[in-house]
Design a protein around this motif. Sequence first.
Motif, PDB file in Angstrom:
ATOM      1  N   PRO A  26     -25.481   8.948   3.552  1.00  0.00           N
ATOM      2  CA  PRO A  26     -24.135   9.096   2.901  1.00  0.00           C
ATOM      3  C   PRO A  26     -24.093   7.811   2.001  1.00  0.00           C
ATOM      4  N   CYS A  27     -24.744   6.649   2.354  1.00  0.00           N
ATOM      5  CA  CYS A  27     -24.784   5.448   1.411  1.00  0.00           C
ATOM      6  C   CYS A  27     -25.127   5.661   0.220  1.00  0.00           C
ATOM      7  N   SER A  28     -25.753   6.884  -0.005  1.00  0.00           N
ATOM      8  CA  SER A  28     -26.402   7.100  -1.552  1.00  0.00           C
ATOM      9  C   SER A  28     -25.126   7.924  -2.242  1.00  0.00           C
ATOM     10  N   LEU A  29     -24.182   8.251  -1.590  1.00  0.00           N
ATOM     11  CA  LEU A  29     -23.074   9.015  -2.530  1.00  0.00           C
ATOM     12  C   LEU A  29     -22.022   8.252  -2.730  1.00  0.00           C
ATOM     13  N   LYS A  30     -21.354   8.249  -3.848  1.00  0.00           N
ATOM     14  CA  LYS A  30     -20.357   7.698  -4.376  1.00  0.00           C
ATOM     15  C   LYS A  30     -19.265   8.550  -4.963  1.00  0.00           C
ATOM     16  N   LEU A  31     -18.249   8.579  -4.370  1.00  0.00           N
ATOM     17  CA  LEU A  31     -17.055   9.674  -5.059  1.00  0.00           C
ATOM     18  C   LEU A  31     -16.165   8.936  -5.709  1.00  0.00           C
ATOM     19  N   GLU A  32     -15.809   9.506  -7.074  1.00  0.00           N
ATOM     20  CA  GLU A  32     -14.904   8.999  -7.983  1.00  0.00           C
ATOM     21  C   GLU A  32     -13.602   9.754  -8.076  1.00  0.00           C
ATOM     22  N   ILE A  33     -12.553   8.800  -7.739  1.00  0.00           N
ATOM     23  CA  ILE A  33     -11.276   9.406  -7.767  1.00  0.00           C
ATOM     24  C   ILE A  33     -10.321   8.869  -8.883  1.00  0.00           C
ATOM     25  N   THR A  34      -9.407   9.346  -9.375  1.00  0.00           N
ATOM     26  CA  THR A  34      -8.430   8.938 -10.286  1.00  0.00           C
ATOM     27  C   THR A  34      -7.344   8.048  -9.811  1.00  0.00           C
ATOM     28  N   GLU A  35      -6.813   7.256 -10.478  1.00  0.00           N
ATOM     29  CA  GLU A  35      -5.507   6.612 -10.222  1.00  0.00           C
ATOM     30  C   GLU A  35      -4.527   7.504 -10.004  1.00  0.00           C
ATOM     31  N   THR A  36      -4.381   8.427 -10.784  1.00  0.00           N
ATOM     32  CA  THR A  36      -3.254   9.473 -10.669  1.00  0.00           C
ATOM     33  C   THR A  36      -3.396  10.395  -9.461  1.00  0.00           C
ATOM     34  N   LEU A  37      -4.599  10.421  -9.356  1.00  0.00           N
ATOM     35  CA  LEU A  37      -4.758  11.368  -7.910  1.00  0.00           C
ATOM     36  C   LEU A  37      -4.126  10.553  -6.483  1.00  0.00           C
ATOM     37  N   LEU A  38      -4.543   9.325  -6.613  1.00  0.00           N
ATOM     38  CA  LEU A  38      -4.088   8.330  -5.719  1.00  0.00           C
ATOM     39  C   LEU A  38      -2.285   8.099  -5.422  1.00  0.00           C
ATOM     40  N   MET A  39      -1.998   8.143  -6.692  1.00  0.00           N
ATOM     41  CA  MET A  39      -0.605   7.762  -6.545  1.00  0.00           C
ATOM     42  C   MET A  39       0.329   9.363  -6.383  1.00  0.00           C
ATOM     43  N   ASP A  40      -0.272  10.205  -6.856  1.00  0.00           N
ATOM     44  CA  ASP A  40       0.328  11.425  -6.522  1.00  0.00           C
ATOM     45  C   ASP A  40       0.242  11.795  -5.054  1.00  0.00           C
ATOM     46  N   ASN A  41      -0.647  11.482  -4.246  1.00  0.00           N
ATOM     47  CA  ASN A  41      -0.820  11.863  -2.917  1.00  0.00           C
ATOM     48  C   ASN A  41      -1.522  10.531  -2.132  1.00  0.00           C
ATOM     49  N   PHE A  42      -0.673   9.532  -2.023  1.00  0.00           N
ATOM     50  CA  PHE A  42      -1.181   8.199  -1.844  1.00  0.00           C
ATOM     51  C   PHE A  42      -1.528   8.087  -0.231  1.00  0.00           C
ATOM     52  N   GLU A  43      -0.577   8.626   0.674  1.00  0.00           N
ATOM     53  CA  GLU A  43      -0.717   8.760   2.214  1.00  0.00           C
ATOM     54  C   GLU A  43      -1.991   9.489   2.596  1.00  0.00           C
ATOM     55  N   LEU A  44      -2.170  10.724   1.927  1.00  0.00           N
ATOM     56  CA  LEU A  44      -2.973  11.718   2.042  1.00  0.00           C
ATOM     57  C   LEU A  44      -4.434  10.865   1.544  1.00  0.00           C
ATOM     58  N   ALA A  45      -4.239  10.498   0.570  1.00  0.00           N
ATOM     59  CA  ALA A  45      -5.596   9.955  -0.162  1.00  0.00           C
ATOM     60  C   ALA A  45      -6.080   8.739   0.658  1.00  0.00           C
ATOM     61  N   THR A  46      -5.245   7.656   1.067  1.00  0.00           N
ATOM     62  CA  THR A  46      -5.512   6.755   1.977  1.00  0.00           C
ATOM     63  C   THR A  46      -6.254   7.238   3.550  1.00  0.00           C
ATOM     64  N   THR A  47      -5.824   8.305   3.781  1.00  0.00           N
ATOM     65  CA  THR A  47      -6.197   8.724   5.391  1.00  0.00           C
ATOM     66  C   THR A  47      -7.729   9.373   4.886  1.00  0.00           C
ATOM     67  N   VAL A  48      -7.967  10.060   3.877  1.00  0.00           N
ATOM     68  CA  VAL A  48      -9.223  10.919   3.516  1.00  0.00           C
ATOM     69  C   VAL A  48     -10.160  10.019   3.088  1.00  0.00           C
ATOM     70  N   LEU A  49      -9.629   8.640   2.290  1.00  0.00           N
ATOM     71  CA  LEU A  49     -10.677   7.862   1.758  1.00  0.00           C
ATOM     72  C   LEU A  49     -11.219   6.926   2.818  1.00  0.00           C
ATOM     73  N   SER A  50     -10.189   6.769   4.044  1.00  0.00           N
ATOM     74  CA  SER A  50     -10.893   5.823   4.862  1.00  0.00           C
ATOM     75  C   SER A  50     -11.868   6.609   5.761  1.00  0.00           C
ATOM     76  N   GLN A  51     -11.541   8.061   5.967  1.00  0.00           N
ATOM     77  CA  GLN A  51     -12.647   9.014   6.920  1.00  0.00           C
ATOM     78  C   GLN A  51     -13.997   8.858   6.222  1.00  0.00           C
ATOM     79  N   LEU A  52     -13.897   9.066   4.713  1.00  0.00           N
ATOM     80  CA  LEU A  52     -15.118   9.179   4.014  1.00  0.00           C
ATOM     81  C   LEU A  52     -15.808   7.796   4.019  1.00  0.00           C
TER      82      LEU A  52
END
Length: 424
Positions: A282-308
Amino acid sequence: MERVQQAIERTKQQNNYLFAVLFLDLDRFKVVNDSLGHLLGNQLLIAISHRLKSVLRTGDIVARFGGDEFTILIEDIEDIDIAIQVAERIKKVLALPFELNEHLVFTNASIGIALSKPDYEQSAHILRDADVAMYRAKSLGKARYEVFDQKMYEGASLLLELETALRNALLKQKEFRLNYQPIISLITGKIIGFEALIRWYHPKRGLISPQDFIPLAEETGMIVSIGQWVLFEACQQMHRWHQKFPSSLPLTISVNFSGKQITQPDVFKQVKHILQETGLKPCSLKLEITETLLMDNFELATTVLSQLTELNVEMHIDDFGTGYSSLSYLHRLPIKTLKIDRSFVTNIGSRGENLEIVRAIVTLAHNLNMSVTAEGIETVEQLAQLKALQCDYGQGYFFLRPMESAEVEMLLAANLCSKNFLKR
C-alpha cells in the motif's frame, strides 16, 4: 406533442409560418429534492410552472415534460428573436428566489431552442433538437440558452458513437493501455515514481485523447469500471517492476481517482482487494483526487480518505489551484502532496507570471507538512524557478514524456532511475 405536430402540419400549408420549441431542464433541482424532500420539490415545480406561464403569450403552451423538464411551444412568430426574448424572460423570472415553507430556494434553467423548418416531419424530431441544444447550454455552464444548429446534431451523433465505442472498449479491455510518466525529485534529480495515464487506441480512429473520452466516461458512469481497470493494471505493473528490478529504489505509482469512484459504497474494499490481488505494498500507491471532488463530497471524501490512509495509501490533491477548495479544510484532510497544475507552471519561466501563486502554494503545503509536485515542466527556466521555490518533485517533458511499459523496463534495466535528470 399533438400541438407541436399540428404546428408542423401548418408549416407545410403556409410558407411563412414559423414556430419554436423550447426545452428547459432545471439546474440543481436534485439538490432541492434531496435536501428539502420531494414534497417541497413538487411545490417548486408548481411555482416554476406559474412563472413560466406568466411570461408566455396567450395561445402559447407550456408543459411539464417529465421530472424537472419543461417544454414550451411558441407559435406564429416572425423569427428566432421572439423565442430568444422568451428565453431571456424565463431566465429573469427564474433568477428570483422561491419561498417554500419558509425556505428560500434558488434555481435556474438550461434552455434549448429549436426553430421550425420544412423538413421536420414529426414532433419528436424538433423536440430532440431542442433537447440537444439544451444539453449544449448545460455543458457550457448552465443558466443559459442555446439555439439549435445542425452542427450540434452532428456533434451529438459523434458523441453517441463515441459512447458506444467506449462501452465496447470497456468490455474488451484490449484497446486501453497505460503510459507511465516519471516523477522526479527536484533535490536529487532521481526518478522516485511514475504516474499512470490511460490511453485509448481505437482500431479505426487511432489514439483518442483522454480529454475526449474521460468527461464522457464520467457522465455515463463508465469511469468507475475504467478507474478500477487502471488501478489494477497500474498496481500489477508496479509490483512486477519491484520484483524484476529489486535493486531499484522503492518506486511508487500514482493513479487518478475520480469523484464517481470515491462515492462507491465499497471503495475501500475495492482498493484493498486490488492491492491484495496484485501484491503491491500500500505504501507504494498514491491516489490523486481533485479539489472539486473534495468540495462536492467533503464529508464522504474525508471518511474515505481517512480509511485509505489507515491502509497506508498516500492521498494527493491533483491540479491544485484550479478548483475552489476552502483552505481551511486542508489541515483536516490526510493529504500528503499538492500537485501544482501545469497551467501555473507554464508561465513561471523568464516572464515570471504565476510565480507568486506557485510560491504561495509551495509555502502553504510546507507549512501544512505536505510536499509539492509541479506538473508540466518543459524548460530549464521553469525548473530553475521551481527549485528556487523549494518545490519537492516535478514531472514534464523537460525530463521524460509518458512512456509505455516496455520503455520503462528499458529505463529500469539500464539503472537509469539513479541518473540525475536535473543535469541536462
